[in-house]
Design an enzyme around this catalytic site. Structure first.
Site, PDB file in Angstrom:
ATOM      1  N   TRP A  23       0.624  -1.406   0.127  1.00 34.73           N
ATOM      2  CA  TRP A  23      -0.095   0.307  -0.003  1.00 34.73           C
ATOM      3  C   TRP A  23       1.096   0.805  -0.200  1.00 34.73           C
ATOM      4  O   TRP A  23       0.117   2.236   0.769  1.00 34.73           O
ATOM      5  CB  TRP A  23      -1.294  -0.032   1.513  1.00 34.73           C
ATOM      6  N   GLU A  36      -2.085  -1.369   6.867  1.00 39.40           N
ATOM      7  CA  GLU A  36      -2.058  -1.483   8.318  1.00 39.40           C
ATOM      8  C   GLU A  36      -2.597  -1.794   9.729  1.00 39.40           C
ATOM      9  O   GLU A  36      -2.127  -2.655  10.593  1.00 39.40           O
ATOM     10  CB  GLU A  36      -2.173   0.726   8.720  1.00 39.40           C
ATOM     11  N   GLY A  80      -3.763 -14.791  12.435  1.00 39.44           N
ATOM     12  CA  GLY A  80      -3.342 -14.795  12.973  1.00 39.44           C
ATOM     13  C   GLY A  80      -3.987 -13.670  14.349  1.00 39.44           C
ATOM     14  O   GLY A  80      -4.016 -13.126  13.225  1.00 39.44           O
ATOM     15  N   TYR A  81      -3.889 -13.426  15.244  1.00 37.68           N
ATOM     16  CA  TYR A  81      -5.163 -12.773  16.244  1.00 37.68           C
ATOM     17  C   TYR A  81      -5.616 -12.011  15.675  1.00 37.68           C
ATOM     18  O   TYR A  81      -6.087 -10.709  14.666  1.00 37.68           O
ATOM     19  CB  TYR A  81      -3.695 -10.840  15.606  1.00 37.68           C
ATOM     20  N   TYR A 119      -0.063   3.564  16.626  1.00 43.81           N
ATOM     21  CA  TYR A 119       0.635   3.700  15.733  1.00 43.81           C
ATOM     22  C   TYR A 119      -0.515   3.435  14.373  1.00 43.81           C
ATOM     23  O   TYR A 119      -0.758   4.424  13.607  1.00 43.81           O
ATOM     24  CB  TYR A 119       1.183   2.440  15.249  1.00 43.81           C
ATOM     25  N   ASP A 137       5.732   2.767  14.703  1.00 44.09           N
ATOM     26  CA  ASP A 137       5.830   1.006  15.172  1.00 44.09           C
ATOM     27  C   ASP A 137       7.380   0.711  15.597  1.00 44.09           C
ATOM     28  O   ASP A 137       8.051   1.561  16.103  1.00 44.09           O
ATOM     29  CB  ASP A 137       5.672   0.378  14.074  1.00 44.09           C
ATOM     30  N   CYS A 188      18.165  -0.876  10.133  1.00 42.61           N
ATOM     31  CA  CYS A 188      18.577  -0.589  11.247  1.00 42.61           C
ATOM     32  C   CYS A 188      18.249  -1.533  12.327  1.00 42.61           C
ATOM     33  O   CYS A 188      17.085  -1.594  12.823  1.00 42.61           O
ATOM     34  CB  CYS A 188      17.826   0.581  11.717  1.00 42.61           C
ATOM     35  N   CYS A 195      25.233  -0.970   9.671  1.00 40.39           N
ATOM     36  CA  CYS A 195      25.802   0.228  10.450  1.00 40.39           C
ATOM     37  C   CYS A 195      26.295   1.296   9.155  1.00 40.39           C
ATOM     38  O   CYS A 195      25.750   2.452   8.595  1.00 40.39           O
ATOM     39  CB  CYS A 195      26.712   0.416  12.047  1.00 40.39           C
TER      40      CYS A 195
END
Length: 355
Positions: A23, A36, A80-81, A119, A137, A188, A195
């Site tokens: 998206w 999201e 899930g969830y 978020y 996030d 990161c 790095c």
DNA sequence: AAGTCGGGGCT
DNA sequence: AGCCCAGACTT
């Protein structure tokens, strides 16, 4: 730290990248919202195929609002969830009733909708509406924790940092937020951060101090308790018994083969027999073990003992389950099942009718 | 502040 | 065999 310089480096790096979020660039708030919510605690790579299929099945907010929850859960099966699906569905109906089907632009109004937290409200506001709202996030939290070498990154500190970048006057809010998330997910990283390839490397306080690997601090985890569960594949002629789980709690609203926790001193077969009587109100004869499945949930591990069983007597009268149903195994694919049951579901639905 | 809520991909 | 993921909600 020079905010303008940081943003210039960040956006310069971001512009050279290929999109990997389905998206990205999308400005339809419904689509951003769906993506999201799916991406809450779920990797983008996992979400992508679900996102496409979901929008084909429910192309608009009214289409989602008019659908039955079972259809939404079926589209969500495997991700899930499942509470996310239930709340998204609920919120779509609320937007129809309260806003005439238009997703609100105000973060506070977004935040008030079920399943939208800080978020997701910021993500929708910035990505779909271009508002200068933070979308913090896990990625952004990690990036800021290292950039500013924060031992305990609290919300207000992170939000202040994000607002400062957004207010720099450089770049649109959608790009700034997505660049920060991209940086966190690909450069990161939690472990083995790149790095040397980081566009913000020269500004990074944790890098200068050698504390990158300990920012942010790892969260404490308790060992997962284990539970044995007896499950019955109960046949009655050509039909098999399934039950719908209560809408709240673990795997809420999904269908399953009935059964329950094995109590101490009990065999899995005993548990199946007892649970079928207690929960469904029928007497069965329990047969062979068909399959054992180990499965880990977020806060517990289970071993599912699937037993063949035959209906003997009694009328189904779902008690703990919200509904119980005798179905043709060939139709099992129409129901949303937990991932741990899918191997059995697949086997049963492909089987020729058994007597 | 801590617990609940899935499933899978990566190390 | 852990760890963590473009978090939100409940207690």
């Amino acid at each position: 730290m020079r905010t303008g310089l940081v943003i210039d480096r960040l956006l310069g790096w971001y512009r050279t990248r290929d999109r990997h979020v389905p998206w990205r660039g999308e400005t339809d708030p419904y689509c951003v919202w769906v993506g999201e919510v799916m991406a809450q605690q779920t990797r983008i790579g996992t979400v992508a195929p679900y996102y496409q299929r979901f929008l084909e099945r429910f192309p608009t907010l009214p289409a989602l609002a008019e659908a039955h929850l079972d259809e939404v859960l079926k589209a969500w099966q495997g991700m899930g969830y499942y509470g996310r699906a239930r709340r998204l569905h609920l919120a779509a109906r609320e937007v129809m009733a309260k806003y005439g089907g238009d997703v609100p632009e105000d973060p506070a109004e977004l935040l008030a909708l079920p399943g939208i937290g800080p978020y997701t409200a910021g993500a929708i506001a910035s990505l779909a509406f271009g508002r200068a709202e933070p979308a913090i996030d896990g990625n952004v939290r990690r990036v800021f924790s290292r950039l500013f070498d924060l031992e305990l990154p609290d919300r207000s500190r992170l939000e202040a940092a994000a607002r400062e970048l957004l207010a720099s006057g450089r770049g649109d809010a959608a790009s700034v937020n997505q660049a920060l998330m991209d940086l966190g997910s690909d450069v990161c990283r939690p472990r083995n951060p790149a790095c040397e390839a980081c566009p913000l490397g020269s500004f990074c306080l944790a890098r200068a101090r050698g504390t990158v690997e300990s920012r942010p601090p790892p969260r404490a985890r308790r060992p997962l308790p284990h539970q044995n569960v007896g499950v019955g594949i109960v046949r009655r002629g050509e039909l098999v018994l399934i039950a719908r789980r209560p809408e709240s709690g673990l795997l809420g609203g999904l269908w399953e083969f009935p059964g329950g926790k094995v109590e101490t001193g009990e065999s899995p077969a005993d548990a199946v027999r007892r649970e079928l009587m207690e929960e469904i109100g029928i007497e069965i004869e329990v047969g062979d073990l068909i399959e054992r499945i180990d499965h880990a949930y977020s806060h517990l591990r289970v071993t599912l003992h699937f037993h063949a069983a035959i209906y003997v007597a009694g009328e189904t009268q779902a008690r703990a389950a919200s509904e119980a149903r005798w179905v043709d195994p060939k139709t099992l694919g129409d129901y949303a099942f937990p991932a741990a049951s899918l191997s059995i579901v697949s086997r049963l639905s492909q089987q020729r009718a058994a007597g």
